[in-house]
Structure formats: C-alpha cells, structure tokens
Scaffold this active site. Structure first.
Site: not given
Ligand SMILES: *Cc1c(COP(=O)(O)O)cnc(C)c1O
Length: 417
Positions: A239, A275-278, A314, A344, A372
């Site tokens: 997050g 759990e970093p993604g973004r 997004r 469109c 994303y």
């Molecule tokens: C989406 C998600 C993440 C990653 O969130 P980011 O904002 O991309 O870091 C981590 N854990 C869970 C359970 C998620 O659903």
C-alpha cells in the site's frame, strides 16, 4: 528514484533512448527499468536490517514473467490474489514456499492447487473460507498454513476504490470476530494458524494509517496470546504510495522504520512480511505512445495518441493523474492539451491540462505506469494489447510481444447453421 532521464533533450530509460525502443518495438509499449525496480526492492529489504522479514512482491501490480523472475532472483517472495497469479509465479521460477495467497474469493480449485504446490500461507478472510480450506486440506491429507486477515477499520486516506481496511469494505475480518475464528481454527484438524495479516489500501501517502493499523494488529496478537494462542508471523500488507505528480509519500525506508518502531515500542519481535506492489514497479515503468493528431478543442487542444484507456485504465478508473513528458524536447512554445486515445469513450483520457510542445508523429512518455498498467489492459475496441520491454543498462529486451489482431479472436467460434 528512477532511471528515466533526459540526455541532450532526448528521454532515456537507463542508457537506451526511448526513440530507439519505439523504432524497434513500435507504440504503444510499456518500458520498464530493471535498475529502478531492483533498487526499490532492495531499499525495502535493507531497511529491515537484521529484523526477520520477507518482502512479498504483490503480483497484481505487474505480473510479467520477466519482472517476477528478476524479483525472484533477488530473493523476493510473492503475494498473489488468484490461481492465475500462482501459475505466473511458478512459471517465472518463483518458489511456492515463498507465496502468500490473499483475497476474499478463493475458489476450491485455487485453494487445492495452492495446497498441492505448498504455498507458505493462505490469508483467510472469512469463517466460510476457513471451513472450505480445512475441508480441502483434509481431502489432500495436508495441513494448511493460514493467517487471518484483520480489518482494522482504519481510513487509509486514499481513493475509495483502493481503500480496503475500513469496516464497510469487503476485506478482512473485524478483530472481535477474528478472535472467535482463531479459536475455531484451533479446533480445525487440517489447518494451522501461523499468522495475522492486514492490508488497508493502496497509494497511501501518510505513515499514520499504517502505524494505526499495526497497533490494532498488535492489540489483536496480544489478546490472542493472553488466551494462550500463539502467532508466529505478521503480514502487514502493501500500500505504500508513490509520487505520480506532486504527492510526497514516505520513503520506503522511513515506512519500514515506522513499522519496526511501532513494534519495538510494544516489545514485539515477530518476523514481519510486507507486500509492496506499486512502490516497487510504479515508477519503474512508463507507457510510450505516439501522437497521431493534434486537434483543436473548446478550452484547449487534444493530443490524440495511439495509447488509450484499454492500455492504461488508471485515469478513467480512479481519476488518476500521470506525468507526461516529451520524448524529444520540443522547441515550440508549449500549449495546453488533453492527452486522449482513440477509444470511443469520453472517459478515454490519459492525462489532462498538460503543457506540451508537440506535433503529430512525436513520442510521449506517460510516466509512473509500471504498476496497475499493463495488468489492467483489455482488448476493448478490439485493440491488441501493447508490447512490454525491460531496459537493462544499454540493452533492451522485449518481455512480451505485441498482441496480434489474429490473437484477438483465437478463442471465438461461430454458431453452426
Ligand atoms: C493489492 C495488494 C497489495 C499491494 O498493494 P500496493 O498498493 O500495490 O503496494 C498487497 N497486499 C494485498 C493483500 C493486496 O490486495
């Protein structure tokens, strides 16, 4: 921090000019920087020092096999939310024992497969799911390692579609209920509760929601311990936000420090995963696109480009704002444009009110599109999905070829007679 920059008026990814990539691969295409993504991962990892920890990259942010493979080589684990993501991780060389399975709606087939390959943990979100996992583990003759995902009822202060830790959201279990569930789980023969998990939302730009949520998690852990129930690890979710335009989110190391300090204050030394993604992929990628037409508008002009909302959803989905830069710095006086695609829909815009010095045929880079981005792309308007490229120093590798129009109808059949 990222490795996209101007050299002599031309925009580069590491040591490769984006003009060269557009020439080789065509547009639109996603371009990722290996050095940037690896740097982001390493900053999170290093910030934990000797505190036992795991970085579980959130696959849903960007699941390209090459991305997963590079992160796996660094030692990353993975947070997944579907059976498809599990297969991606395995295909990319990731270890099942380093995979955590999150999400509110895991199907029987998904749970069975996860137990067969031996994932590290299933993060459960309801009593019904506990019952299902216990039954399926029993059928397989295995013990399922699980954590309960707590909903701490903390406002993450982000877009409502990506807030997940409020009571009204579908995610997680309120702490009071989770205590009952823990006791229930203790009596389940085929389940072992090892951890507590929490994930409150995405694109957070403040530390306080994270530390508030962690305090709620720790309250819960101590309450369990008072009942003689032990917890072996904490999963604090992802997050952390990134700067898109003018946001100034905490740095990854400050974020990790804040988590560790909150734990230290309460005398907790449990192993932690995040759990970093973004925060790993967002600013490690951009969307490269070419201007097809300039078109005058009512208030200001439109730059009609060859990328669209089907490539980068997004802006349409979250009113998200992205920085747009000219790949070759223009010399004409900049003018104000909405950068729009050919789809469109009036919601098909990539950016609004951008001062750009451009003409038809020029290239633009939509920044901060590494997370994303491609994963949310679709074939709407029968548009093939773009190519993906990873730049590594002075090399670039096509890690996903552009979809062909023939592939669009591969799975379709006509009705006989
Ligand atoms: C989406 C998600 C993440 C990653 O969130 P980011 O904002 O991309 O870091 C981590 N854990 C869970 C359970 C998620 O659903």
């Amino acid at each position: 921090m990222d490795h996209f920059h101007y050299r002599g008026g031309h925009y580069f990814a590491e040591d490769v000019s984006l003009e060269q990539i557009a020439g080789d691969v065509g547009t639109p295409c996603y371009v990722y920087s290996r050095a940037t993504m690896e740097h982001h991962w390493k900053v999170f990892d290093a910030a934990f020092g000797d505190h036992p920890h795991t970085i579980l990259y959130a696959v849903k942010a960007n699941g390209n096999l090459a991305v997963l493979n590079l992160l796996s080589r660094l030692g990353s684990g993975f947070d997944i939310v579907s059976g498809g993501e599990l297969e991606r991780v395995l295909q990319a060389g990731g270890r099942a024992s380093e995979v955590v399975f999150s999400g509110v709606g895991k199907s029987e087939a998904e749970i069975t497969r996860a137990l067969e390959v031996g994932v590290r943990c299933l993060n459960l979100e309801s009593a019904a799911e506990l019952e299902r996992v216990n039954r399926l583990a029993g059928d397989l003759g295995v013990t399922a390692p699980v954590a309960l995902r707590i909903n701490p009822d903390v406002d993450p202060g982000t877009h409502p579609y990506i807030a997940t830790g409020l009571r009204e959201n579908k995610f997680g279990i309120p702490p009071e209920e989770a205590r009952c569930l823990y006791r229930l789980a203790r009596d389940c023969q085929h389940v072992e509760v090892t951890g507590v998990a929490c994930h409150i939302g995405s694109q957070l730009t403040q530390l306080s929601p994270f530390t508030h949520a962690l305090d709620r998690v720790l309250d819960f852990v101590f309450a369990l311990q008072d009942e003689g129930l032990s917890v072996e690890h904490l999963d604090l979710g992802g997050g952390l936000g990134i700067p898109y335009i003018d946001e100034s989110p905490p740095q990854p190391d400050d974020y990790v420090q804040a988590l560790l300090e909150t734990m230290a204050r309460r005398d907790c030394r449990l192993p932690v995963s995040i759990e970093p993604g973004r925060a790993i992929m967002g600013n490690a990628g951009l969307l490269l696109t070419r201007v097809e037409y300039l078109k005058p508008g009512n208030q200001h002009g439109f730059a009609v480009v060859d990328a669209a909302m089907n490539d980068l959803l997004r802006p349409a989905l979250y009113q998200a704002r992205h920085e747009v830069v000219e790949v070759s710095r223009g010399t004409d006086t900049p003018e104000c444009y909405d950068v729009v695609g050919p789809v469109c829909e009036s919601g098909d815009f990539l950016a609004r009110d951008k001062l750009l010095s451009v003409k038809a045929g020029d290239l633009l880079a939509i920044r901060s599109a590494g997370a994303y981005g491609f994963v949310m792309s679709s074939n709407y308007n029968a548009r093939p999905r773009p190519a993906e490229v990873i730049v590594d120093g002075s090399y670039h590798h096509v890690v996903r070829t552009r979809e062909t129009t023939a592939q669009l109808f591969d799975n379709e059949q006509l009705v006989p007679q």
